[in-house]
Design a protein around this motif. Sequence first.
Motif, mmCIF file in Angstrom:
data_model
loop_
_atom_site.group_PDB
_atom_site.id
_atom_site.type_symbol
_atom_site.label_atom_id
_atom_site.label_comp_id
_atom_site.label_asym_id
_atom_site.label_seq_id
_atom_site.Cartn_x
_atom_site.Cartn_y
_atom_site.Cartn_z
ATOM 1 N N GLU A 163 38.744 40.606 60.457
ATOM 2 C CA GLU A 163 38.549 41.706 59.497
ATOM 3 C C GLU A 163 37.490 41.289 58.478
ATOM 4 O OE1 GLU A 163 40.019 44.663 59.561
ATOM 5 O OE2 GLU A 163 41.255 44.204 61.324
ATOM 6 N N ASP A 182 35.089 43.187 57.244
ATOM 7 C CA ASP A 182 34.573 44.301 56.444
ATOM 8 C C ASP A 182 35.642 44.836 55.489
ATOM 9 O OD1 ASP A 182 36.156 45.207 58.464
ATOM 10 O OD2 ASP A 182 34.974 46.993 58.907
ATOM 11 N N MET A 183 36.351 43.955 54.813
ATOM 12 C CA MET A 183 37.396 44.400 53.883
ATOM 13 C C MET A 183 36.826 44.833 52.532
ATOM 14 S SD MET A 183 40.687 41.919 54.605
ATOM 15 C CE MET A 183 39.843 40.356 54.706
ATOM 16 N N ASN A 184 35.559 44.518 52.243
ATOM 17 C CA ASN A 184 34.900 44.960 51.013
ATOM 18 C C ASN A 184 35.665 44.546 49.755
ATOM 19 O OD1 ASN A 184 32.806 46.270 52.464
ATOM 20 N ND2 ASN A 184 34.106 48.075 52.736
ATOM 21 N N ARG A 218 38.705 44.158 49.163
ATOM 22 C CA ARG A 218 39.954 44.877 48.903
ATOM 23 C C ARG A 218 40.968 44.509 49.982
ATOM 24 N NH1 ARG A 218 39.729 48.691 44.918
ATOM 25 N NH2 ARG A 218 37.647 49.373 44.252
ATOM 26 N N ALA A 219 42.192 44.288 49.543
ATOM 27 C CA ALA A 219 43.234 43.878 50.477
ATOM 28 C C ALA A 219 43.584 45.024 51.426
ATOM 29 C CB ALA A 219 44.478 43.454 49.700
ATOM 30 N N PRO A 220 43.788 44.748 52.705
ATOM 31 C CA PRO A 220 44.191 45.799 53.642
ATOM 32 C C PRO A 220 45.621 46.260 53.368
ATOM 33 C CG PRO A 220 44.208 43.667 54.731
ATOM 34 C CD PRO A 220 43.623 43.439 53.378
ATOM 35 N N ASP A 280 44.662 45.917 44.576
ATOM 36 C CA ASP A 280 44.200 45.504 45.907
ATOM 37 C C ASP A 280 43.075 44.473 45.817
ATOM 38 O OD1 ASP A 280 42.391 47.232 44.826
ATOM 39 O OD2 ASP A 280 42.199 48.514 46.601
ATOM 40 N N PHE A 334 43.428 40.602 47.242
ATOM 41 C CA PHE A 334 42.384 40.047 48.118
ATOM 42 C C PHE A 334 41.866 38.720 47.558
ATOM 43 C CE2 PHE A 334 37.875 39.547 49.088
ATOM 44 C CZ PHE A 334 37.885 39.594 50.470
#
Length: 268
Positions: A175, A177-179, A181-183, A249, A253
Amino acid sequence: MDDNNQIQEQEDEILENEEDTYTLEWLSLSLSFPDHHGTSSAGSNNASSSAASNLASATIRMPPPPYLYYSPLVSVNTLPESGAPENRPTPSLAIPRPRRNPTGTPPPGKPATFPPPYPWAGDRRCIVHTLTYLRSQNILVISGDGKCKKCEQAYTIQYNLEEKCTEIFNFIHDESDMNDRAPRMWMSPALPNCLHCKESNSVRPVMSDKKKKINWLFLFLGQMVGCCTLNQLKYYCKHNSIHRTGAKDRLVFYTYMHLCHQLQPQDF
């Protein structure tokens, strides 16, 4: 005395002449305006003459003198000849509020180090040992306390260090491409099933009342960092010099990524 009376009479005559001049000027201006009501010239002349007679008998009031500026901080009696105030009282200034500690250093009176609450934790706040150190010390099982939300039974949960770290590291690499921020699975983690009442997704981690004793490695391996409150996440970021202003979030992260960096600094 006679000279003073003559001077006073001359001043009165000058004032009367000025008043008469002012009256005539005003009258000439009023007569110069046209009749807005459509009346005849004779009617307008009669109205003008009556207005002039009324104005002549009226008393003309001079404009009032300008007001003296008054300041509650300056007394008129204390003004010297130069006009500058003497001993002017200064307004009281509010005491500024002390700034919160922006760094991870403890405030004065609190030691920077303390006895580690767990074998896998460091002697400073929110610090865990590296995987290399844990392997060398044969610390391969991480345990923590959990409590069921249904039956309220508390018991110890154990995680295999190598297996859980490999699982989380692979997930982060996949993952990409989380930018920052936590999924969703980190924000709303899947909780363990209760061993007593067999209720699924019901065992929450037991948090210590003191934030410095939070079992961060246990939360990381169980992927339950999202169960922390916003203040607890800010506490972790504060003591690791991480920017802690943002949504939950983002803080979740940052906490996961920094724990990965503590465990395996060469890869994160």
